[in-house]
Design a protein around this motif. Structure first.
Motif, PDB file in Angstrom:
ATOM      1  N   THR A  75       0.821  -1.214   0.000  1.00  0.00           N
ATOM      2  CA  THR A  75       0.000   0.000   0.000  1.00  0.00           C
ATOM      3  C   THR A  75       0.854   1.262   0.000  1.00  0.00           C
ATOM      4  OG1 THR A  75      -0.135  -0.146   2.416  1.00  0.00           O
ATOM      5  CG2 THR A  75      -1.990  -1.055   1.184  1.00  0.00           C
ATOM      6  N   TYR A 128      11.028   9.370   0.239  1.00  0.00           N
ATOM      7  CA  TYR A 128       9.601   9.557   0.482  1.00  0.00           C
ATOM      8  C   TYR A 128       9.348   9.034   1.889  1.00  0.00           C
ATOM      9  CZ  TYR A 128       4.544   9.449  -0.476  1.00  0.00           C
ATOM     10  OH  TYR A 128       3.187   9.657  -0.446  1.00  0.00           O
ATOM     11  N   ARG A 562      -4.059  15.047  -9.464  1.00  0.00           N
ATOM     12  CA  ARG A 562      -4.807  13.795  -9.495  1.00  0.00           C
ATOM     13  C   ARG A 562      -5.750  13.864 -10.680  1.00  0.00           C
ATOM     14  NH1 ARG A 562      -5.414  10.033  -5.222  1.00  0.00           N
ATOM     15  NH2 ARG A 562      -7.392   8.957  -5.361  1.00  0.00           N
TER      16      ARG A 562
ATOM     17  N   TYR B  33      -1.679   6.783  11.270  1.00  0.00           N
ATOM     18  CA  TYR B  33      -1.124   5.745  12.148  1.00  0.00           C
ATOM     19  C   TYR B  33      -1.003   6.276  13.564  1.00  0.00           C
ATOM     20  CZ  TYR B  33       0.447   2.141   8.841  1.00  0.00           C
ATOM     21  OH  TYR B  33       0.510   1.118   7.940  1.00  0.00           O
ATOM     22  N   PHE B  74       1.981   8.111   6.282  1.00  0.00           N
ATOM     23  CA  PHE B  74       3.249   8.690   5.839  1.00  0.00           C
ATOM     24  C   PHE B  74       3.538   8.369   4.382  1.00  0.00           C
ATOM     25  CE2 PHE B  74       3.559   7.742  10.404  1.00  0.00           C
ATOM     26  CZ  PHE B  74       3.525   9.049  10.861  1.00  0.00           C
ATOM     27  N   THR B  75       3.417   7.118   4.014  1.00  0.00           N
ATOM     28  CA  THR B  75       3.712   6.737   2.627  1.00  0.00           C
ATOM     29  C   THR B  75       2.638   5.812   2.057  1.00  0.00           C
ATOM     30  OG1 THR B  75       5.089   4.910   3.442  1.00  0.00           O
ATOM     31  CG2 THR B  75       6.227   6.947   2.868  1.00  0.00           C
ATOM     32  N   ASP B  76       1.669   5.417   2.871  1.00  0.00           N
ATOM     33  CA  ASP B  76       0.645   4.466   2.429  1.00  0.00           C
ATOM     34  C   ASP B  76      -0.534   5.173   1.782  1.00  0.00           C
ATOM     35  OD1 ASP B  76       1.024   1.588   3.941  1.00  0.00           O
ATOM     36  OD2 ASP B  76       1.920   3.244   5.035  1.00  0.00           O
ATOM     37  N   GLY B  77      -0.987   4.638   0.676  1.00  0.00           N
ATOM     38  CA  GLY B  77      -2.261   5.023   0.123  1.00  0.00           C
ATOM     39  C   GLY B  77      -3.375   4.375   0.933  1.00  0.00           C
ATOM     40  N   CYS B 102      -8.185   4.742  -7.735  1.00  0.00           N
ATOM     41  CA  CYS B 102      -6.782   4.682  -7.333  1.00  0.00           C
ATOM     42  C   CYS B 102      -6.703   4.975  -5.836  1.00  0.00           C
ATOM     43  CB  CYS B 102      -5.979   5.731  -8.093  1.00  0.00           C
ATOM     44  SG  CYS B 102      -5.875   5.386  -9.860  1.00  0.00           S
ATOM     45  N   PRO B 103      -5.617   4.550  -5.193  1.00  0.00           N
ATOM     46  CA  PRO B 103      -5.498   4.876  -3.775  1.00  0.00           C
ATOM     47  C   PRO B 103      -5.424   6.387  -3.553  1.00  0.00           C
ATOM     48  CG  PRO B 103      -3.412   4.038  -4.640  1.00  0.00           C
ATOM     49  CD  PRO B 103      -4.456   3.795  -5.692  1.00  0.00           C
ATOM     50  N   ILE B 104      -5.926   6.818  -2.426  1.00  0.00           N
ATOM     51  CA  ILE B 104      -5.736   8.204  -1.984  1.00  0.00           C
ATOM     52  C   ILE B 104      -4.308   8.279  -1.452  1.00  0.00           C
ATOM     53  CG2 ILE B 104      -6.623  10.045  -0.500  1.00  0.00           C
ATOM     54  CD1 ILE B 104      -9.112   8.185  -0.035  1.00  0.00           C
ATOM     55  N   VAL B 105      -3.477   9.109  -2.062  1.00  0.00           N
ATOM     56  CA  VAL B 105      -2.069   9.128  -1.640  1.00  0.00           C
ATOM     57  C   VAL B 105      -1.910  10.067  -0.442  1.00  0.00           C
ATOM     58  CG1 VAL B 105      -1.261   8.514  -3.944  1.00  0.00           C
ATOM     59  CG2 VAL B 105      -1.341  10.922  -3.283  1.00  0.00           C
ATOM     60  N   PRO B 106      -0.814   9.876   0.311  1.00  0.00           N
ATOM     61  CA  PRO B 106      -0.614  10.691   1.511  1.00  0.00           C
ATOM     62  C   PRO B 106      -0.684  12.186   1.206  1.00  0.00           C
ATOM     63  CG  PRO B 106       0.917   8.877   1.522  1.00  0.00           C
ATOM     64  CD  PRO B 106       0.213   8.837   0.189  1.00  0.00           C
ATOM     65  N   GLY B 107      -1.369  12.908   2.035  1.00  0.00           N
ATOM     66  CA  GLY B 107      -1.539  14.344   1.850  1.00  0.00           C
ATOM     67  C   GLY B 107      -2.805  14.698   1.102  1.00  0.00           C
ATOM     68  N   ASP B 108      -3.330  13.765   0.331  1.00  0.00           N
ATOM     69  CA  ASP B 108      -4.524  14.052  -0.465  1.00  0.00           C
ATOM     70  C   ASP B 108      -5.805  13.876   0.344  1.00  0.00           C
ATOM     71  OD1 ASP B 108      -3.076  14.687  -2.659  1.00  0.00           O
ATOM     72  OD2 ASP B 108      -3.853  13.106  -3.950  1.00  0.00           O
ATOM     73  N   PHE B 110      -9.840  12.935  -0.366  1.00  0.00           N
ATOM     74  CA  PHE B 110     -10.763  12.363  -1.346  1.00  0.00           C
ATOM     75  C   PHE B 110     -12.165  12.476  -0.777  1.00  0.00           C
ATOM     76  CE2 PHE B 110     -13.205   8.982  -3.332  1.00  0.00           C
ATOM     77  CZ  PHE B 110     -12.807   9.063  -4.661  1.00  0.00           C
ATOM     78  N   SER B 554     -10.944  12.692  -9.650  1.00  0.00           N
ATOM     79  CA  SER B 554     -10.276  12.417  -8.368  1.00  0.00           C
ATOM     80  C   SER B 554     -10.023  10.938  -8.124  1.00  0.00           C
ATOM     81  CB  SER B 554     -11.118  12.969  -7.217  1.00  0.00           C
ATOM     82  OG  SER B 554     -12.410  12.394  -7.247  1.00  0.00           O
ATOM     83  N   GLY B 557      -5.092   8.549 -11.156  1.00  0.00           N
ATOM     84  CA  GLY B 557      -3.758   8.852 -10.644  1.00  0.00           C
ATOM     85  C   GLY B 557      -2.843   7.652 -10.542  1.00  0.00           C
TER      86      GLY B 557
END
Lengths: 568, 568
Positions: A75, A128, A562, B33, B74-77, B102-108, B110, B554, B557
């Motif tokens: 993930t 990252y 996105r 987390y 931190f880095t997980d979608g 698509c996964p929601i990436v960190p910082g985004d 949705f 949205s 990505g």
């Protein structure tokens, strides 16, 4: 028959001749989680093609390197930075997540493509989150063009990367760093040399099978040498936290290269090395050949709480893992700053290879290195401003003029140097966060003064290792105390300053750098200590954004990018 | 003055009246987390706004729910699935990573937006990698429209989610499942009731501070009841692996709802519940009120190796955490399939609320549940084909006609039912992987026969829990042994079959389902046991893709949708 011969010639011309001039070095990497025991303690490691460190990239000056990275994590996104490679014309391949690209999401393949313009010793690593500390890193060795020789002689070339190692997952480390109460990562559990260390399994309780000192994965790294021969040993550090000293029992080291630039040779018994630095040292296998010798690393500049790292210099034909019966050299004492300062000062550009710096600069930026509290959260900062990563990468936001996706107020150019007492805890520890950037006029010359100070702990100032993306800088000087902008520049070394991409800032000291803002793109400049960077110790420079070529759509996919870019 | 009054009237008309008809339920969630000790053992948990389980969503039938999810990992979608919500007209909000977005990436951030069309008890949970097992889940309670009552009486409404809990990180579990040699997740370390369990810290060595039985985070969950009152208790399971029995000391439970549909009431002492199911039971607080009573869960259908889950039914005004001095009910024996089978058969639609199924179907698909080896890797499969997630979500690939981004060969419609021996280990254990999908003709009626079989272990057949996205299905029948497609359909319950979204498949048994392919979109159908799904136990249906509205950019990505969609 004649046609066949002509066809063959044409084939040779088209394929072999261009290859000899500038080859393409193609790599295909799978990035994934694996359970590994680099220091005998089993934990999740991020590997490349099954290994940590990953494969060494070998190339020749002028070659193009292509690395197709497939993210096989479950993930987690990932990006890879090519540390020391300047990325002229390819700023989107710099690999700093949030600055030059969106993360590569699981299942995706991203193509990094860039030229290596300069021979020397470089690195790559995840950039990252804190993924570098999960083991995603490796070496890049760029050789000279055909017919060109190094200005020093050696028989063989070897390389090692030094590291420190934690047993907590990077996510758990990151949670601690971003919590109230703050949970510091602490001292590492072990020191690795080329991915191998030794943790004392009896020192903490662990479930059955987790820690096993007889696991072959944690047998010491061994470099075999032939008696009488001279070795170029490329030594790099990608520690998370630790500044290190590296030494080889019974062998002096002659420093000849730093960060891809030739050094006026000098001899050391202990090589101080900071996270993000690379050195080449020459060693002669001239000791008693019937035994092996220890190579060791030890922590300096912090009260060490970690067993020294151990590897073996193996004199052929002894067994590579035959432990020397001698006591491993323990290295210098951690809190003596003087010899580290002295080594920094000793590193000069080699005669005959001096790239002269511009005699003056157009702009001076002073970065006071501070620890701060922001809404009660612990941060590392410069000028009391702690950097945060925006959701839309700067390179895309600026090139595509996406507007206010980050703080438009430029961060401060300096600090209150008249009143700030660098020797004591700041009266006001509070800072702010910002994702604003420094915009540099294209092709101007910029001076950076890194100014150290007391942390939030009385009588404490830490060592930092600042790394600049996209450029090498001239190291104009180091000093102790508060930088005096009237007097100190008079003592700048403008004659033979070394060029580097990573430089230490010593406790209570300053370091002065100069670089030309001549590389169109957006470039991170940050402390290479991972928990320092994670808590905000960095800045971002923009220069010549209008000269950046068309961005590849593959760098998009996050924040305002996105579902953004080309149409189906 | 008159104008003011008119304005007020207008305001009331515009705001309050529409609100009473169909409100928007807006939620803003931060996913991150955190270190938590749900069972006294500290580990990383994925929380929503600081909690696990996350906040309960309360809504009324016909409301629109908007959840803005900000990924602060931190880095997980991450993606979130709204389990039991059919997403008519909003298939892109279904939240299955790789299928609908698509996964929601960190910082985004949705925005999930969808209508809740039906009163009942539903769930939400992460649906990307194995993140559900890291604690990202919660309840959705949809009430009836104003003026409409349930066909049963109760005084108060309470809800709990049952779970099982592992101490290894989900990444480490996933590494084991995808390795050679295969490392099974094993039995859970504890059973949680509403996010709370109790692990015996003395049972394994752990570093100091990791396991602490007196941590208040792992005090038992307690439901306070007023003596004499009737409670509707909504019981759901989101276990990773375990099939459970749930019981309340001294209290019978009347089952009245399953997966959002009214059940012809029946009384149980033990409620069997499979991962992904929801039930409402009525309980009367009619026992001796001077003490509290145990609520317990225990593992069935696998040899249990986990202490029973414990919670407290607290009779007011006793202290909520006053432990009953009685022995907690231990629940039925794990390997007696008969009562579980019987409960499945007992669940019928409630008289007066029967939604009649179509009398016949247009297509029958048989899914033989198999364990396989694919290139030596362990997989769960159907019809010997193990499902893999493509890098480009199906919904986007199909709607935007992106071509061959997934396997274009339809997976098999059935298996060799004449020759296959479901009672023994298959002679040929080898299977294949595919990311091909089942394309259903729009508005047709589809029958699904889930057929269980022996695993790769002799004399072993496991329980599965199949969950369908985007639809409820009629449960037409359960049987033991090999489904006979000539005889068994004659015994289908076409009179009062319950509709559900999740259904068990019992060991060596079969389960027959019917649904109408009337919801334009792309829908996952999979075993809800997380390590089964992770290793490939699922399929994907497409229906009416041409009737799906414009996709929001949205959701893009990743894969071929990286930098894809709208222009700047």
């Amino acid at each position: 028959m004649v046609l066949k011969l002509l066809a063959s010639c044409l084939f040779i011309c088209l394929v072999y001749v261009p290859l000899a001039v500038a080859r393409i070095r193609y790599h295909k990497w799978d990035v994934k989680y694996e359970l590994k025991s680099p220091d005998c303690y089993k934990k999740l490691v991020i590997t490349i093609n099954g290994g940590s460190p990953g494969p060494t990239i070998f190339a020749q000056q002028g070659d193009t390197i292509i690395v197709e990275v497939t993210n096989k994590l479950f993930t987690d996104g990932v990006t890879i930075h090519w540390h020391g490679i300047q990325q002229f014309g390819t700023p989107w391949s710099d690999g700093r997540g949030g600055v030059t690209q969106c993360p590569i999401v699981p299942g995706d393949t991203f193509k990094y493509e860039f030229k290596v313009e300069r021979a020397g010793t470089y690195l790559y690593h995840a950039h990252y989150g804190m993924q570098r500390d999960a083991g995603l890193y490796g070496s890049i060795q760029v050789s000279l063009p055909d017919g060109v020789s190094e200005p020093f002689a050696y028989d063989y070339d070897r390389s090692i990367i030094l590291d420190d190692w934690y047993h907590k997952s990077i996510s758990e480390q990151a949670v601690g760093l971003s919590s109230i109460p703050f949970v510091w990562v602490g001292e590492p559990q072990s020191l690795l040399i080329q991915g191998k260390g030794k943790f004392d399994c009896s020192s903490v309780p662990s479930p059955a099978g987790v820690c096993n000192v007889s696991n072959p994965e944690c047998s010491p790294y061994s470099i075999t040498v032939i008696p009488g021969k001279i070795y170029r040993l490329r030594v790099a550090s990608l520690t998370s936290l630790s500044s290190l000293s590296f030494q080889i029992e019974g062998h002096d080291m002659t420093v000849v290269e730093a960060d891809g630039h030739y050094v006026e040779p000098f001899v050391v018994k202990n090589l101080f090395i900071y996270s993000g630095e690379t050195y080449s040292v020459l060693i002669k296998a001239d000791q008693e050949p019937s035994r092996n010798y220890w190579m060791t690393t030890n922590v300096v500049s912090r009260p060490p709480n970690t067993t020294n790292g151990l590897a073996i210099l193996n004199y052929y034909p002894n067994h590579p893992l035959q432990s020397p019966t001698t006591v491993p050299p323990h290295g210098p004492i951690w809190n003596d700053t003087a010899p580290r300062f002295a080594q920094s000062l000793a590193i000069k550009a080699r005669q005959g290879f001096i790239l002269a710096p511009p005699p003056t600069s157009d702009r001076v930026i002073v970065f006071l290195n501070t620890q701060n509290l922001v809404n009660g959260y612990f941060h590392w900062s410069v000028n009391n401003v702690s950097y945060t990563v925006p959701d839309t990468p700067f390179l895309i936001a600026l090139k595509l003029k996406l507007g206010h996706v980050f703080d438009q107020t430029p961060p401060p150019n300096g600090y209150d140097f008249v009143n700030y007492d660098i020797y004591n805890v700041a009266k006001n520890k509070n800072g702010t966060t910002s994702n604003g950037i420094y915009r540099l006029d294209f092709k101007t010359t910029v001076d950076i003064i890194l100014q150290n100070a007391n942390t939030m702990t009385p009588n404490n100032s830490e060592t930092h290792a600042w790394h600049l993306h996209g450029h090498d800088f001239w190291v104009l000087g180091y000093g102790t105390g508060k930088f005096d902008m009237y007097k100190d520049p008079k003592n700048y070394n403008l004659v033979n300053p070394i060029m580097k991409n990573t430089v230490p800032l010593h406790p209570y000291g300053w370091t002065a750098l100069r670089f030309k803002a001549d590389n169109p793109g957006v470039w991170a400049f940050h402390c290479h200590i991972e928990p320092h960077l994670f808590t905000g110790m960095g800045v971002v420079f923009e220069e010549g954004i209008d000269k950046v070529g068309d961005l590849p759509s593959s760098i998009m996919g996050c924040g305002r990018t996105r579902g953004f870019g080309r149409r189906p």
